[in-house]
Design a protein around this motif. Structure first.
Motif, mmCIF file in Angstrom:
data_model
loop_
_atom_site.group_PDB
_atom_site.id
_atom_site.type_symbol
_atom_site.label_atom_id
_atom_site.label_comp_id
_atom_site.label_asym_id
_atom_site.label_seq_id
_atom_site.Cartn_x
_atom_site.Cartn_y
_atom_site.Cartn_z
ATOM 1 N N ARG A 103 10.513 5.509 35.676
ATOM 2 C CA ARG A 103 11.297 5.300 36.833
ATOM 3 C C ARG A 103 10.476 5.347 38.145
ATOM 4 O O ARG A 103 10.795 4.571 38.912
ATOM 5 C CB ARG A 103 12.307 6.650 36.729
ATOM 6 C CG ARG A 103 13.546 6.718 35.843
ATOM 7 C CD ARG A 103 14.615 7.507 36.362
ATOM 8 N NE ARG A 103 14.090 8.750 36.580
ATOM 9 C CZ ARG A 103 13.928 9.882 35.912
ATOM 10 N NH1 ARG A 103 14.146 9.473 34.479
ATOM 11 N NH2 ARG A 103 13.865 11.014 36.135
ATOM 12 N N ASP A 163 17.456 8.683 42.072
ATOM 13 C CA ASP A 163 16.333 8.121 40.849
ATOM 14 C C ASP A 163 16.613 6.788 40.402
ATOM 15 O O ASP A 163 15.477 6.108 40.057
ATOM 16 C CB ASP A 163 16.349 9.204 39.627
ATOM 17 C CG ASP A 163 16.259 10.719 39.815
ATOM 18 O OD1 ASP A 163 15.137 11.081 40.279
ATOM 19 O OD2 ASP A 163 17.191 11.407 39.963
ATOM 20 N N LEU A 164 17.448 6.331 40.345
ATOM 21 C CA LEU A 164 17.956 5.112 39.972
ATOM 22 C C LEU A 164 19.380 4.493 40.396
ATOM 23 O O LEU A 164 20.218 4.958 40.790
ATOM 24 C CB LEU A 164 17.777 4.709 38.335
ATOM 25 C CG LEU A 164 18.848 5.334 37.599
ATOM 26 C CD1 LEU A 164 19.352 4.742 36.261
ATOM 27 C CD2 LEU A 164 18.762 6.928 37.303
ATOM 28 N N CYS A 188 14.067 3.063 44.599
ATOM 29 C CA CYS A 188 14.663 3.299 43.331
ATOM 30 C C CYS A 188 14.529 2.282 42.084
ATOM 31 O O CYS A 188 14.671 1.054 42.460
ATOM 32 C CB CYS A 188 16.339 3.210 43.457
ATOM 33 S SG CYS A 188 16.918 4.615 44.404
ATOM 34 N N ALA A 189 14.336 2.828 40.937
ATOM 35 C CA ALA A 189 14.412 1.941 39.879
ATOM 36 C C ALA A 189 15.778 1.329 39.810
ATOM 37 O O ALA A 189 16.763 2.053 39.978
ATOM 38 C CB ALA A 189 13.947 2.509 38.470
ATOM 39 N N LEU A 248 15.397 4.431 31.173
ATOM 40 C CA LEU A 248 14.884 5.109 32.652
ATOM 41 C C LEU A 248 15.037 6.393 32.536
ATOM 42 O O LEU A 248 14.184 7.296 33.172
ATOM 43 C CB LEU A 248 15.773 4.359 33.724
ATOM 44 C CG LEU A 248 15.279 2.806 33.752
ATOM 45 C CD1 LEU A 248 16.314 1.970 34.633
ATOM 46 C CD2 LEU A 248 13.748 2.679 34.233
#
Length: 345
Positions: free
Chosen positions: A313, A245-246, A268-269, A306
């Motif tokens: 995100r 996700d990040l 990905c953030a 986030l």
């Protein structure tokens, strides 16, 4: 970055040869510097003799600076009258005196001799200009990666994270990719540990990819707050990132961060430290959130934002992929590098 250059040079039709395994990096010991210089002179003579009948058509040096001077390239280029190209050169005036004064002088002389200087950050470009290097020699080439073969099967990648690392596919998965060694990398891990303590979120899982001499200390810092994957090849890292996700990394004194570029390419953030090079590849507020370097509390705030906003995100992840494809892909770099290699000395 070096691997990306090798790949792109081959794609441009060049028969790429690693000319030497001589390692000139040195931590500031004058006796060791002298030994390296003597070894370089012997290696230079070997290469000149080896290539006497079939010289290369260009000499390409990557990452030339005061800790790693190029004792080979200038003489090779002069002897065979071929272009001498340096990628990611930097000049630090603060190192002109003291324990690095001799390798600094060698690096400076090589940079001055170069026919083209590929500046990969604005900081390096400004440093070269401030040192008096002519503008005509300096070519801006932002860091780049191959973003065309990024794994895009998010659901399949997510299932792989659950299967291979025991992660919970229903909770948020963050990833960090970095070597574990003393110095700036370890300091970044220290900040990362403080960030996770500040966050204290049950909905966050962190997967750490990397290894090195400080692994034991890093595992102690992040005990109970991360899963460690060890060293993985780039193809597998791309697949893993597609399911995350990040991406989180404090980036203490990071030049720019290839892993950060790859994370954005994989959608990905990013939450990272705001050092100059990272600020050039991450669009703050667009592809990620940047926090003051070394400030764990601020980085925790960025990560929390986030974590609490799935739509943010996703939008930053999508924007990151577009950003890399447009500004930091091999396609963007290919034309610049091809033009540089067409020059004559």
């Amino acid at each position: 970055m070096a691997r990306q250059f090798l790949r792109l040079l081959g794609e441009l039709g060049h028969d790429v040869e690693i000319a030497s395994t001589l390692r000139t990096w040195e931590a500031g010991n004058e006796k060791r510097q002298e030994a390296i210089l003597n070894a370089a002179i012997r290696e230079r003579e070997r290469l000149l003799a080896c290539w006497q009948d079939h010289p290369p058509h260009v000499w390409f040096t990557y990452h030339l600076y005061h800790k790693a001077p190029d004792h080979l390239g200038p003489a090779i280029a002069d002897t065979f009258k071929i272009p001498y190209v340096v990628a990611e050169p930097s000049i630090s005036p603060a190192q002109a005196n003291g324990r690095w004064r001799r390798p600094w002088a060698h690096a400076r002389a090589a940079i001055e001799r170069a026919d083209a200087l590929l500046a990969m950050t604005l900081k390096d470009e400004r440093g070269l200009l401030a040192a008096g290097l002519p503008r005509r020699k300096i070519v801006r080439l932002p860091p780049f990666i191959d973003a065309t073969d990024v794994f895009t099967g998010r659901r399949e990648a997510r299932l792989g994270l659950v299967r291979d690392f025991g992660l919970d596919g229903d909770r948020i998965i963050a990833v960090t990719v970095a070597m574990m060694r003393p110095g700036d990398k370890f300091e970044s891990y220290r900040v990362l540990a403080r960030t996770l303590v500040t966050l204290d979120r049950d909905d966050l899982q962190l997967l750490v990819i990397g290894d090195g001499p400080s692994r034991g200390e890093v595992e102690h810092l992040l005990a109970g707050r991360a899963v460690f994957a060890g060293v993985l090849d780039e193809e597998l890292i791309r697949r893993i990132m597609a399911g995350c996700d990040l991406f989180i990394w404090p980036a203490i004194n990071e030049a720019y961060g290839m892993a950060i570029l790859l994370a954005q390419a994989c959608g990905c953030a990013v939450a990272a430290g705001d050092v100059p090079g990272v600020g050039e590849i991450v669009n703050h507020g667009g592809t990620g959130l940047l926090a003051p370097a070394g400030d764990a509390a601020s980085l925790a705030t960025a990560v929390s934002r986030l974590l609490d906003d799935p739509a943010l995100r996703r939008s930053m992840g999508d924007a990151g992929r577009r950003h890399v494809l447009r500004h930091h892909s091999t396609d963007a770099a290919r034309c610049v590098l091809a033009r540089v290699l067409e020059m004559r000395p």
